[in-house]
Design a protein around this motif. Structure first.
Motif, PDB file in Angstrom:
ATOM      1  N   SER A  86       0.823  -1.215   0.098  1.00 29.12           N
ATOM      2  CA  SER A  86       0.171   0.056   0.352  1.00 29.12           C
ATOM      3  C   SER A  86       0.755   1.279   0.145  1.00 29.12           C
ATOM      4  O   SER A  86       0.777   1.989   0.885  1.00 29.12           O
ATOM      5  CB  SER A  86      -0.998  -0.172   0.887  1.00 29.12           C
ATOM      6  OG  SER A  86      -2.372  -0.981   1.379  1.00 29.12           O
ATOM      7  N   ALA A  89      -1.194   4.584   0.163  1.00 26.13           N
ATOM      8  CA  ALA A  89      -1.631   4.661   2.266  1.00 26.13           C
ATOM      9  C   ALA A  89      -0.159   4.674   2.608  1.00 26.13           C
ATOM     10  O   ALA A  89      -0.323   5.731   3.624  1.00 26.13           O
ATOM     11  CB  ALA A  89      -2.385   3.447   2.187  1.00 26.13           C
ATOM     12  N   ASP A 318      -5.973   0.831  -1.687  1.00 27.24           N
ATOM     13  CA  ASP A 318      -4.524   1.623  -2.190  1.00 27.24           C
ATOM     14  C   ASP A 318      -4.999   3.191  -3.339  1.00 27.24           C
ATOM     15  O   ASP A 318      -3.829   3.351  -4.225  1.00 27.24           O
ATOM     16  CB  ASP A 318      -3.468   1.456  -2.191  1.00 27.24           C
ATOM     17  CG  ASP A 318      -1.917   2.112  -2.113  1.00 27.24           C
ATOM     18  OD1 ASP A 318      -2.399   2.739  -1.104  1.00 27.24           O
ATOM     19  OD2 ASP A 318      -1.304   1.963  -2.387  1.00 27.24           O
TER      20      ASP A 318
END
Lengths: 534, 375
Positions: A86, A89, A318
């Protein structure tokens, strides 16, 4: 879409979970175990208890070997893993909380230095100085937890940060305190559990066994209270997940409670009552219980956040919430930086989209495999249902792509299973109908269950009356996909729905009434189960 | 304008000024490299002396291997701890490059974690068993050292790849599962050799410094360490020139030229060259002198300065590579002043706390030494 997607055979989220659960297991022990050590040492020195002091010395070596190596390195492992799975993020979290992490790093640095010195200087430091180092270790370790707890809780409950983007609002968010208390309680329980690993064989055995059990009990008493407090502070839709709307969550809740209760029972029986029963297999069972408790807790913490990874900012796959509209308008092939092919008509493109949009939580086969979930879907139905994907149970992000993308992904999803060849007879009509229901309707509805039940709509209707509704489903409700199943399947489905909707209700069944009201949130988040589940 | 698939920078502003992140990155990365050099270079030194010390005619080697064995786990602990901070700050400034290159070599990048654990437990095993001088301790240490060499190779792959976005898409399409290496980069091998050889060199300077401390207790043993380490330091520093030249020739010509024309880079480069020569001379002369103390200590200090300058040079090289794609000055900044102040306060406090604990250890050691010396 911004970053390349790391294509794995398992869902990326599972990889994070694997690393995170093991790390959390050891890192919470690193906090509670540090406190356990220094308090026990202090007690042993005051009472001049040589056996207890010797236990502390041995336990500190085990403690250092486990926490300094596995604990610390697996923590770095989480950094590595979230950056790989991810990156969007992770980048957002870094830009919001880099100074929190920097502060946490200072405590981590002190913690590591103190742990090394503490474990190495039993013979060389005076008692008072050794205890000072122990206390420094514990304070640094707990402060490290304090800071990280703020970042973790922010991801589910960013609170006022959404409006202010203020560091302090993000850090001291609504679940900060209950989570901190819960984690501290867990660290006490783990301190007790790991305390048994170096249990003395002879002298001091009973004292240590009871002492470790006491730590578990204290943690075990505080934990449910703090979790209740935490539950009260989390968003309503997360509360609904925990209330048993989803099967996986239900199992995790039961598993977590069972592991904790079993651990407490073992501590009472083999720790307090009959310490001689605390043999290696029992200790191993305790460790498994501890791991199960942590695993369930982390699974639930992650799951109740769905479909978000950072609430209202970044989805679990994501994808930034702000990018969805642009992707739906322009299409992935014109937006994503890293695609294996941009030929939207190719099979490879569909597979690529699957990895990009679904790969964080799903694999094609195996654990969380899509093949089981899309069994019975044809390409057209799959492409259609993707439009409504965020409606399923509120745990899925919206589909971010244009029509060509949906069709490509739909073709890929349909290709995961061979097409159904059903030989429907009077004898198996009900069974086939149930199967069709599971494939076509069961992702969003039950007939008599508590999740968007259909009984209210179809009660007292014959199979043919039910079937008459199928062709106009898409026009009745814009959140419904068009019904395109072959006639024989439609007949079987209608037969099943009619049969179930007219069957006598068991006492536990939910009221048969169609949920009312619109299902779309003004926050542009996926439909909240809160509005739909009775 | 570039059309390469470079991820956009994060829409959130930087929570602090670029210069502060840069300064912190350079400082903590220097400390990380010093610790890493101690772990890797120290591991190689320990392995060599352990193998040599198995023969009875080399008692000093055995003793040195034993002493290093006790230090290696701590060296690795601080390598990791300081590396975390460097990773944090580099993500703030170059996250979109680092995440991408990490994903491209994802499988190998993630393997760093279990590999570090293997090396770390290997060091601990060696520290507990080196005393006996037999068994599989040497093999375990050799495995740990090899693993560290492998980790260094993975890191060099990632660090070179993150500044070569022109390779990314092709690499991703070849192996989207993360089984890639940046082997097509001509600078990969010289850079790797430069780093590994540098680790041996710097640890030799550190060892010379440690040798001085041993001289106070055992003059002959201490001098032996100083002389050996000075020799290795000089030899490795000579090799560093060769690897450095190779590296300079291997990086793309326009980047090398822009580096050499840049006054700041030129100044740092010149200073680094002078300081390494100076450090070698000081340590070598010190090892031959009657009272080596001041010269060796000065050489050790200058070699740390060299390391800092090399880290700065590495940073400038990265900027030169990324010049067409990134402008740090153009990044939006919204400093979180209150938290920055708290961090700086705690940073100083943290260092003071560690210093205090070390002082406690030193005080008790001194008290023991005084008690052992008869009046």
């Amino acid at each position: 879409m911004n970053y390349p997607h790391w294509q794995l055979a398992i869902p990326g989220g599972m990889l994070i979970a694997l690393v995170a659960v093991l790390h959390v297991f050891v890192s919470h022990f690193a906090v509670g175990g540090g406190f356990f050590l220094v308090v026990t040492e202090s007690f042993a020195r005051r009472k001049k208890d040589a056996a207890l002091l010797d236990y502390c010395r041995r336990h500190s070596t085990f403690f250092a070997l486990l926490t300094l190596v596995f604990g610390a390195i697996s923590g770095v492992g989480i950094w590595f893993t979230i950056g790989l799975v991810s990156p969007e993020a992770t980048s957002s979290l870094i830009h919001t909380f880099v100074w929190a992490w920097a502060i946490e790093w200072v405590f981590f640095f002190v913690e590591i230095a103190a742990a090394i010195i503490y474990a190495k200087t039993w013979d060389s430091l005076p008692a008072r100085d050794h205890l000072i180092v122990g206390w420094i270790y514990f304070v640094a370790a707990w402060m490290s937890l304090f800071v990280i707890n703020g970042i973790l809780t922010f991801m589910l409950t960013p609170g006022r940060w959404i409006e202010t983007q203020s560091f302090w609002d993000g850090m001291f968010n609504p679940t900060f305190l209950p989570s901190l208390v819960a984690r501290t309680a867990v660290s006490f329980i783990l301190a007790g559990i790991f305390g048994y690993i170096t249990l003395p064989r002879h002298e001091g055995r009973e004292r240590v066994a009871r002492w470790a059990a006491l730590w578990m009990m204290v943690g075990g008493m505080v934990l449910p209270l703090s979790l209740w407090w935490y539950f009260e502070r989390i968003p309503k839709f997360s509360q609904l997940y925990l209330n048993g709307v989803l099967t996986g969550v239900r199992h995790a809740v039961r598993g977590g409670v069972s592991f904790t209760l079993l651990a407490m029972a073992i501590a009472l029986v083999c720790g307090v009552w009959k310490p001689r029963w605390m043999r290696p297999p029992v200790v191993a069972l305790l460790v498994v219980c501890g791991l199960g408790m942590i695993g369930a807790g982390e699974y639930l913490r992650e799951f109740v956040r769905k479909p978000w990874v950072i609430d209202q900012v970044i989805y679990a796959n994501d994808l930034r919430a702000a990018q969805v509209e642009s992707l739906q308008a322009k299409g992935v092939s014109h937006t994503a930086n890293f695609l294996l092919t941009t030929d939207t008509a190719s099979a490879a493109y569909g597979e690529n989209l699957f990895h990009l949009q679904c790969g964080s939580c799903h694999a094609a086969h195996g654990y969380r495999g899509m093949n089981r979930r899309v069994d019975g879907w044809d390409a057209e139905f799959a492409a259609d249902i993707l439009q409504h994907i965020h409606m399923l149970r509120g745990t899925m992000p919206p589909y971010a792509g244009n029509e060509d993308d949906r069709k490509a992904l739909g073709r890929y999803l349909a290709s995961l299973n061979p097409p159904w060849k059903l030989n429907i007879t009077d004898a198996n009509r009900l069974e086939v109908g149930e199967k069709v229901f599971a494939a076509r309707c069961g992702h969003c509805h039950t007939v008599n269950g508590n999740f968007r039940p259909l009984r209210g709509t179809f009660e007292k209707q014959s199979a043919s009356q039910v079937q008459e509704i199928f062709p106009v489903l898409g026009s009745i409700n814009s959140d419904m996909p068009n019904f395109n199943a072959p006639d024989d399947q439609a007949q079987a489905l209608a037969f099943y729905i009619s049969h179930e909707a007219n069957a006598p209700l068991s006492q536990k069944a939910a009221p048969a009434e169609m949920p009312t009201g619109t299902t779309r949130s003004q926050l542009a988040r996926p439909a909240l189960p809160r509005q739909e589940v009775r | 304008m570039q059309t390469l698939p470079i991820p956009h920078v994060d829409p959130l502003p930087l929570p602090g000024p670029v210069w502060l992140f840069t300064a912190l990155l350079l400082v903590v990365f220097t400390l990380h490299v010093a610790a890493m050099n101690s772990a890797l270079g120290g591991g190689i030194w320990a392995l060599w002396n352990y193998l040599r010390g198995r023969h009875s005619e080399h008692p000093f080697s055995r003793r040195l291997a034993r002493e290093l064995a006790a230090m290696l786990p701590s060296f690795l602990a601080f390598t990791v701890t300081l590396g975390v901070a460097a990773l944090l700050f580099v993500q703030v400034l170059f996250g979109n490059f680092l995440y991408t290159s990490s994903i491209l070599i994802g499988a190998l990048w993630l393997s760093v974690i279990p590999l570090v654990m293997v090396a770390y437990y290997g060091f601990y095993y060696f520290s507990y068993t080196a005393e006996k001088g037999k068994g599989i301790a040497g093999c375990v240490l050799a495995i740990s050292v090899c693993v560290l060499l492998g980790i260094a190779f993975i890191f060099v792959n990632n660090m070179t790849l993150m500044q070569s976005p022109e390779r990314w898409l092709q690499m991703y399409r070849a192996h989207p599962n993360g089984w890639n290496l940046n082997l097509g980069d001509h600078s990969l091998v010289p850079r790797y050799l430069h780093i590994v050889n540098g680790a041996i060199a710097l640890f030799s300077a550190i060892l010379a410094h440690l040798g001085m401390r041993r001289m106070k207790v055992d003059a002959e043993y201490g001098r032996w360490i100083v002389q050996r380490s000075a020799m290795v330091f000089a030899a490795c520093s000579g090799l560093q020139f060769l690897f450095g030249m190779w590296l300079l020739l291997a990086i793309p010509r326009q980047i090398a030229m822009s580096l050499l024309r840049d006054p700041l880079t030129g100044a740092v480069f010149g200073l680094a060259l002078m300081s390494v020569v100076c450090a070698v001379l000081l340590v070598l002369l010190g090892s031959l002198a009657e009272k080596p103390g001041p010269l060796v200590h000065a050489g050790f200090g200058v070699s740390l300065l060299t390391l800092f300058l090399m880290v700065c040079l590495r940073y400038l090289l990265r900027l030169a590579y990324l010049k067409p794609y990134v402008s740090l000055g153009a990044l939006a900044v919204r400093p979180q002043l209150g938290v920055i102040v708290i961090f700086l306060f705690l940073f100083v406090g943290g260092l003071a706390t560690v210093g205090y604990m070390l002082w406690l250890v030193a005080r008790s050691r001194n008290a023991r030494v005084r008690a052992e010396v008869p009046n």
